[in-house]
Design a protein around this motif. Sequence first.
Motif, PDB file in Angstrom:
ATOM      1  N   GLU A  87       0.562  -1.130  -0.235  1.00 19.28           N
ATOM      2  CA  GLU A  87       0.201   0.071  -0.240  1.00 19.28           C
ATOM      3  C   GLU A  87       1.263   1.073  -0.232  1.00 19.28           C
ATOM      4  OE1 GLU A  87      -3.148  -2.623   2.728  1.00 19.28           O
ATOM      5  OE2 GLU A  87      -1.190  -2.536   3.002  1.00 19.28           O
ATOM      6  N   LEU A  88       2.202   1.128   0.721  1.00 19.34           N
ATOM      7  CA  LEU A  88       3.012   2.434   0.130  1.00 19.34           C
ATOM      8  C   LEU A  88       4.100   1.762   0.138  1.00 19.34           C
ATOM      9  CD1 LEU A  88       2.219   3.839   4.347  1.00 19.34           C
ATOM     10  CD2 LEU A  88       1.268   4.730   1.994  1.00 19.34           C
ATOM     11  N   TRP A  89       5.602   2.487  -0.370  1.00 26.48           N
ATOM     12  CA  TRP A  89       6.297   2.734  -1.135  1.00 26.48           C
ATOM     13  C   TRP A  89       6.624   4.457  -0.383  1.00 26.48           C
ATOM     14  CZ3 TRP A  89       7.640  -0.135  -4.951  1.00 26.48           C
ATOM     15  CH2 TRP A  89       9.701  -0.611  -5.349  1.00 26.48           C
ATOM     16  N   VAL A  90       8.080   3.691   0.399  1.00 26.13           N
ATOM     17  CA  VAL A  90       8.773   4.460   0.894  1.00 26.13           C
ATOM     18  C   VAL A  90      10.174   4.219   0.029  1.00 26.13           C
ATOM     19  CG1 VAL A  90      10.034   5.337   3.276  1.00 26.13           C
ATOM     20  CG2 VAL A  90       7.673   3.955   3.088  1.00 26.13           C
ATOM     21  N   VAL A  91      11.317   5.449  -0.072  1.00 24.81           N
ATOM     22  CA  VAL A  91      12.347   6.188  -0.282  1.00 24.81           C
ATOM     23  C   VAL A  91      13.101   6.415   0.603  1.00 24.81           C
ATOM     24  CG1 VAL A  91      13.418   7.119  -2.136  1.00 24.81           C
ATOM     25  CG2 VAL A  91      11.196   6.071  -2.830  1.00 24.81           C
ATOM     26  N   ILE A  92      14.152   6.453   0.844  1.00 24.95           N
ATOM     27  CA  ILE A  92      15.274   6.742   2.366  1.00 24.95           C
ATOM     28  C   ILE A  92      16.175   6.764   1.484  1.00 24.95           C
ATOM     29  CG2 ILE A  92      16.280   5.896   4.217  1.00 24.95           C
ATOM     30  CD1 ILE A  92      13.484   4.685   4.962  1.00 24.95           C
ATOM     31  N   ASN A  93      16.873   7.983   2.212  1.00 23.79           N
ATOM     32  CA  ASN A  93      18.314   8.366   1.975  1.00 23.79           C
ATOM     33  C   ASN A  93      18.894   8.835   3.534  1.00 23.79           C
ATOM     34  OD1 ASN A  93      18.357  11.457   1.331  1.00 23.79           O
ATOM     35  ND2 ASN A  93      18.249  10.662  -0.577  1.00 23.79           N
ATOM     36  N   ASN A  94      20.081   9.085   3.117  1.00 26.18           N
ATOM     37  CA  ASN A  94      20.691  10.187   4.134  1.00 26.18           C
ATOM     38  C   ASN A  94      19.732  11.146   4.590  1.00 26.18           C
ATOM     39  OD1 ASN A  94      22.690   7.272   4.694  1.00 26.18           O
ATOM     40  ND2 ASN A  94      24.596   8.809   5.611  1.00 26.18           N
ATOM     41  N   ASP A  95      19.337  11.909   4.022  1.00 27.03           N
ATOM     42  CA  ASP A  95      18.851  13.255   4.428  1.00 27.03           C
ATOM     43  C   ASP A  95      17.140  12.885   4.935  1.00 27.03           C
ATOM     44  OD1 ASP A  95      21.093  14.306   3.334  1.00 27.03           O
ATOM     45  OD2 ASP A  95      20.465  15.205   1.640  1.00 27.03           O
ATOM     46  N   TRP A  96      16.280  12.447   3.513  1.00 29.69           N
ATOM     47  CA  TRP A  96      15.193  12.096   3.685  1.00 29.69           C
ATOM     48  C   TRP A  96      14.436  10.824   3.903  1.00 29.69           C
ATOM     49  CZ3 TRP A  96      13.358  16.941   4.777  1.00 29.69           C
ATOM     50  CH2 TRP A  96      14.078  18.340   4.767  1.00 29.69           C
ATOM     51  N   MET A  97      13.208  10.661   4.190  1.00 31.00           N
ATOM     52  CA  MET A  97      12.808   9.517   4.581  1.00 31.00           C
ATOM     53  C   MET A  97      11.036  10.512   3.510  1.00 31.00           C
ATOM     54  SD  MET A  97      10.715   6.330   6.688  1.00 31.00           S
ATOM     55  CE  MET A  97       9.200   7.877   7.740  1.00 31.00           C
ATOM     56  N   ARG A  98      11.180   9.807   2.989  1.00 27.82           N
ATOM     57  CA  ARG A  98       9.310  10.135   1.545  1.00 27.82           C
ATOM     58  C   ARG A  98       9.072   9.061   2.068  1.00 27.82           C
ATOM     59  NH1 ARG A  98      14.199  12.171  -0.729  1.00 27.82           N
ATOM     60  NH2 ARG A  98      13.775  14.904  -1.541  1.00 27.82           N
ATOM     61  N   VAL A  99       6.999   8.842   2.203  1.00 29.59           N
ATOM     62  CA  VAL A  99       6.302   8.472   1.534  1.00 29.59           C
ATOM     63  C   VAL A  99       5.154   8.548   0.944  1.00 29.59           C
ATOM     64  CG1 VAL A  99       4.797   6.965   3.621  1.00 29.59           C
ATOM     65  CG2 VAL A  99       6.693   7.657   4.660  1.00 29.59           C
ATOM     66  N   PHE A 100       5.231   7.613  -0.435  1.00 24.55           N
ATOM     67  CA  PHE A 100       4.222   7.571  -1.200  1.00 24.55           C
ATOM     68  C   PHE A 100       2.932   6.828  -0.861  1.00 24.55           C
ATOM     69  CE2 PHE A 100       8.092   8.598  -2.031  1.00 24.55           C
ATOM     70  CZ  PHE A 100       7.889  10.279  -2.881  1.00 24.55           C
ATOM     71  N   THR A 101       1.810   6.940  -1.598  1.00 24.88           N
ATOM     72  CA  THR A 101       1.049   5.839  -2.220  1.00 24.88           C
ATOM     73  C   THR A 101       0.924   5.014  -2.538  1.00 24.88           C
ATOM     74  OG1 THR A 101      -0.845   7.033  -3.227  1.00 24.88           O
ATOM     75  CG2 THR A 101      -1.212   7.106  -0.599  1.00 24.88           C
ATOM     76  N   ILE A 102       1.013   4.021  -3.004  1.00 26.93           N
ATOM     77  CA  ILE A 102       1.471   2.872  -4.399  1.00 26.93           C
ATOM     78  C   ILE A 102       0.701   3.776  -5.264  1.00 26.93           C
ATOM     79  CG2 ILE A 102       1.032   1.051  -5.311  1.00 26.93           C
ATOM     80  CD1 ILE A 102       3.154   0.712  -4.066  1.00 26.93           C
ATOM     81  N   ASN A 103      -0.888   4.410  -5.543  1.00 26.40           N
ATOM     82  CA  ASN A 103      -1.720   4.923  -6.043  1.00 26.40           C
ATOM     83  C   ASN A 103      -1.533   6.169  -6.687  1.00 26.40           C
ATOM     84  OD1 ASN A 103      -3.425   2.818  -6.423  1.00 26.40           O
ATOM     85  ND2 ASN A 103      -4.755   3.773  -4.899  1.00 26.40           N
ATOM     86  N   SER A 104      -0.622   6.771  -5.812  1.00 30.47           N
ATOM     87  CA  SER A 104      -0.358   8.262  -6.149  1.00 30.47           C
ATOM     88  C   SER A 104       1.099   8.015  -7.261  1.00 30.47           C
ATOM     89  CB  SER A 104       0.776   8.789  -5.169  1.00 30.47           C
ATOM     90  OG  SER A 104       1.695   8.639  -4.065  1.00 30.47           O
ATOM     91  N   LEU A 105       2.572   6.923  -6.718  1.00 30.67           N
ATOM     92  CA  LEU A 105       3.224   6.794  -7.537  1.00 30.67           C
ATOM     93  C   LEU A 105       2.656   6.076  -9.120  1.00 30.67           C
ATOM     94  CD1 LEU A 105       5.547   5.192  -5.448  1.00 30.67           C
ATOM     95  CD2 LEU A 105       5.928   7.381  -6.775  1.00 30.67           C
ATOM     96  N   LYS A 106       0.873   5.753  -9.038  1.00 33.62           N
ATOM     97  CA  LYS A 106       1.665   4.808 -10.092  1.00 33.62           C
ATOM     98  C   LYS A 106       0.862   5.962 -11.557  1.00 33.62           C
ATOM     99  CE  LYS A 106      -1.167   0.693  -8.947  1.00 33.62           C
ATOM    100  NZ  LYS A 106      -1.968  -0.321  -8.913  1.00 33.62           N
ATOM    101  N   GLN A 107      -0.041   7.286 -10.423  1.00 35.29           N
ATOM    102  CA  GLN A 107      -0.216   8.841 -11.404  1.00 35.29           C
ATOM    103  C   GLN A 107       0.626   9.511 -11.640  1.00 35.29           C
ATOM    104  OE1 GLN A 107      -2.898  10.711  -8.186  1.00 35.29           O
ATOM    105  NE2 GLN A 107      -4.735   9.002  -8.031  1.00 35.29           N
ATOM    106  N   LEU A 108       2.023   9.380 -10.345  1.00 34.43           N
ATOM    107  CA  LEU A 108       3.334   9.838 -10.878  1.00 34.43           C
ATOM    108  C   LEU A 108       3.530   9.776 -12.250  1.00 34.43           C
ATOM    109  CD1 LEU A 108       5.953  11.028  -8.990  1.00 34.43           C
ATOM    110  CD2 LEU A 108       6.122   9.962 -11.780  1.00 34.43           C
ATOM    111  N   ILE A 109       3.837   8.048 -12.758  1.00 30.79           N
ATOM    112  CA  ILE A 109       4.066   7.436 -13.975  1.00 30.79           C
ATOM    113  C   ILE A 109       3.106   7.786 -15.119  1.00 30.79           C
ATOM    114  CG2 ILE A 109       4.859   5.325 -15.041  1.00 30.79           C
ATOM    115  CD1 ILE A 109       5.396   4.196 -12.360  1.00 30.79           C
ATOM    116  N   THR A 110       2.004   7.692 -14.971  1.00 32.85           N
ATOM    117  CA  THR A 110       1.073   7.835 -16.018  1.00 32.85           C
ATOM    118  C   THR A 110       1.264   9.411 -16.276  1.00 32.85           C
ATOM    119  OG1 THR A 110      -0.317   5.922 -15.315  1.00 32.85           O
ATOM    120  CG2 THR A 110      -1.416   7.717 -16.205  1.00 32.85           C
TER     121      THR A 110
END
Length: 162
Positions: A87-110
């Motif tokens: 349901e969620l996709w999380v991206v982490i690097n040393n600076d930030w943790m970003r949280v996305f819903t799977i649906n929002s990333l599908k919309q981004l790609i589309t």
Amino acid sequence: MTDVSDFIHDQNRYERELAESMGWDFVEDQSKGSAYDFITPDGTKIEVKFDWDSIKTGNHYLEFAQSSDGGKNWIPSGFTLSADDAELWVVINNDWMRVFTINSLKQLITKNRSRLKITTTRAGVNFNRPNQFSKAYLIPYKILDEYATEKKPSPIKRSFTQ
């Protein structure tokens, strides 16, 4: 790090550290093709990507396919698998943790597909075997941040002296 077992051990340590800091359950004994890494107390399934190099590149590497035969045949991986189960996709690097819903990333790609660069890994990245590659969208954080449901300082820090 000297070999693939060191890499896997290192990533596993970061995953366990994240689970503890967030109060999530780490999914033990994941196999190739697992679609999520964590389950929250309310049952939310989360796939996490530690994208350490993104600090240098300014892009998230959103993997969607893999090949073990030098790119002749591609099978779904990464986001393609998580899109059906997490349901969620999380991206982490040393600076930030970003949280996305799977649906929002599908919309981004589309919405941005024509603007997104598709790239293939170089040989030997993350200890890939010969002829093993992955394909991904390189998504600039400038675009990605528009779709984040949460962005906060990273709870995990990687030492780059390894």
